[in-house]
Scaffold this active site. Structure first.
Site, PDB file in Angstrom:
ATOM      1  N   HIS A   1      49.445  41.583  44.902  1.00 14.20           N
ATOM      2  CA  HIS A   1      50.588  41.200  45.730  1.00 14.20           C
ATOM      3  C   HIS A   1      50.094  40.813  47.117  1.00 14.20           C
ATOM      4  O   HIS A   1      49.243  41.498  47.693  1.00 14.20           O
ATOM      5  CB  HIS A   1      51.544  42.403  45.788  1.00 14.20           C
ATOM      6  CG  HIS A   1      52.844  42.168  46.480  1.00 14.20           C
ATOM      7  ND1 HIS A   1      52.952  41.915  47.823  1.00 14.20           N
ATOM      8  CD2 HIS A   1      54.118  42.170  46.000  1.00 14.20           C
ATOM      9  CE1 HIS A   1      54.219  41.763  48.159  1.00 14.20           C
ATOM     10  NE2 HIS A   1      54.949  41.911  47.061  1.00 14.20           N
TER      11      HIS A   1
ATOM     12  N   ASP B   1      51.681  38.819  41.155  1.00 15.86           N
ATOM     13  CA  ASP B   1      52.900  38.471  41.891  1.00 15.86           C
ATOM     14  C   ASP B   1      52.662  37.089  42.504  1.00 15.86           C
ATOM     15  O   ASP B   1      51.709  36.899  43.267  1.00 15.86           O
ATOM     16  CB  ASP B   1      53.164  39.516  42.970  1.00 15.86           C
ATOM     17  CG  ASP B   1      54.418  39.230  43.779  1.00 15.86           C
ATOM     18  OD1 ASP B   1      54.429  38.209  44.500  1.00 15.86           O
ATOM     19  OD2 ASP B   1      55.373  40.017  43.705  1.00 15.86           O
TER      20      ASP B   1
ATOM     21  N   GLU C   1      61.539  37.082  40.133  1.00  7.64           N
ATOM     22  CA  GLU C   1      61.725  38.142  41.119  1.00  7.64           C
ATOM     23  C   GLU C   1      62.143  37.485  42.433  1.00  7.64           C
ATOM     24  O   GLU C   1      61.299  37.125  43.263  1.00  7.64           O
ATOM     25  CB  GLU C   1      60.446  38.971  41.298  1.00  7.64           C
ATOM     26  CG  GLU C   1      60.688  40.196  42.174  1.00  7.64           C
ATOM     27  CD  GLU C   1      59.422  40.987  42.422  1.00  7.64           C
ATOM     28  OE1 GLU C   1      59.402  42.185  42.105  1.00  7.64           O
ATOM     29  OE2 GLU C   1      58.444  40.402  42.930  1.00  7.64           O
TER      30      GLU C   1
END
Length: 431
Positions: A288, A318, A403
């Site tokens: 991330h 991510d 997301e």
């Protein structure tokens, strides 16, 4: 629960009959303050991208039955209840194109308790509606994280509404946050677990990834020991398995701006690998921003994968690490320096596709992080035109799980997820 807008977020799609697209549909809630007999309905005008369809043309579906306007006026046993949406079908060969459309409706109701000259009442509503194409067969799989609906779920939407929304846009995977979506966590009522499995079956969804936390600094006087961290991780592995999930993302406490995980992470994972194998659940820590792929954190995870040879410890990517522009409108408050300089941890990493390809064999799951897709289906930050072809060219066939992490205005997450799926599927279908 119905959306507040008369034009509902769910139900906007093309109609396919015998393999041909014959029109499109939208779903409306009753704009009146009371339910009415269907015979009092007096038509609905639909305007899409400036093109007007006369009020006598659309078909109405109420209580499982479909009517022309004349048939509707002649009914004696049909009502439009306040809690029952109406499906409006507009004949149009070829339907509508994928993407964002400006939609307006004018719903006409007759009110017998008004004087005849004003009894025909007009209710007007407008919305930007997103037409999402079917997911291309094979290759990538498409899911959504409940995190996308933050601030809406439990206020404007129930958890079931979220699942219904995900299914309606044609996604088949659902990702949840354990402590965010499981009532009674960490010991939910067995009846709720049965309900959860029933919802998955009802909406045709697969439980994909379960988000968990290992709060290494939960005690003020000391960090968790390896044994305590492992116990937290194992609790979530067991619960995820009971709920049907096949992977768990443990978010360990970090010690730096580059998100170096607390050193206890490795012991916690090693203590939990046997259980993960027994349950057939993959532990996949998250790469991330501001941690790039070429970084000691990522390399540490890869080293453990290669050292253990375990099939139950892999990576979660991510997609915020691929941002080419900074995201300055997040759900959390952000401080930008007086000189307008973007803080280091918010600067876009623009990780190259070559780095992704290098670790792709170790990637189990991808959180398709994004903050805004505009009316032209252009993501303002994430280069999907590079990411999707890279995944397809290298045969990666896991889950892309939306997301959304942008502004938290009501229903914005649901709208943005639809835009992202329209974008992703268009790119995949063009291959």
């Amino acid at each position: 629960m119905l959306d507040r807008n008369v034009i509902q977020g769910r139900g906007f799609r093309n109609v396919v009959e015998d393999g041909r697209v014959t029109g499109f549909q939208l779903v409306l809630r009753n704009p009146n303050y009371r339910g009415v007999a269907a015979s009092l309905l007096d038509g609905v005008e639909v305007v899409v991208d400036g093109e007007r369809v006369p009020d006598s043309v659309p078909l109405w579906t109420l209580q499982g039955r479909t009517f022309t306007l004349d048939e509707l006026r002649a009914t004696t046993d049909v009502r439009w209840q306040l809690d029952e949406p109406a499906t409006i079908t507009v004949p149009r060969p070829g339907g509508l194109a994928t993407g964002v459309h400006d939609v307006e409706v004018l719903v006409y109701l007759r009110r017998p308790y008004f004087p005849p000259m004003v009894s025909r009442t007009t209710f007007t509503a407008s919305a930007k509606a997103v037409l999402v194409p079917p997911a291309p067969e094979g290759g990538l799989r498409y899911g959504v994280s409940t995190y996308s609906y933050t601030a809406d779920v439990y206020t404007l939407m129930t958890l079931e509404d979220v699942l219904a929304d995900v299914a309606d846009l044609g996604a088949t995977g659902i990702e949840i946050l354990g402590e965010g979506n499981v009532p009674g966590y960490p010991s939910p009522d067995p009846a709720w677990i049965d309900t959860w499995h029933g919802l998955l079956q009802r909406y045709g969804l697969t439980a994909t990834n379960y988000g968990s936390w290992v709060d290494t600094e939960m005690w003020r006087d000391r960090a968790l020991t390896g044994e305590e961290a492992a116990a937290q991780l194992q609790l979530d592995l067991r619960l995820a398995h009971r709920l049907g999930f096949t992977s768990v993302r443990p978010k360990f406490g970090v010690t730096s701006w580059q998100l170096d995980p607390h050193p206890v992470w490795e012991e916690a994972v090693l203590r939990s690998l046997d259980l993960a194998a027994d349950l057939d659940v993959v532990i996949c820590p998250e790469i991330h921003a501001p941690t790039p792929i070429r970084h000691p954190v990522t390399q540490g995870y890869v080293d453990l994968i290669e050292r253990t040879g375990s099939k139950h410890f892999k990576l979660l990517i991510d997609t915020g690490i691929f941002n080419t522009a900074p995201v300055l409108e997040l759900s959390e408050e952000i401080e930008v320096g007086d000189d307008g300089e973007v803080p280091e941890h918010l600067r876009p990493l623009a990780v190259p596709m070559a780095d992704l390809v290098e670790v792709l064999p170790h990637v189990h799951f991808i959180q398709a992080k994004f903050a805004e897709v505009d009316d032209d289906l252009h993501d303002l930050h994430v280069p999907w035109g590079e990411i999707v072809p890279t995944l397809l060219e290298h045969g990666w066939s896991g889950w892309l799980s939306s997301e959304y992490e942008g502004r938290r205005e009501p229903y914005r997450g649901a709208d943005q997820v639809r835009r992202q799926h329209a974008l992703l599927r268009s790119l995949a279908g063009a291959r």
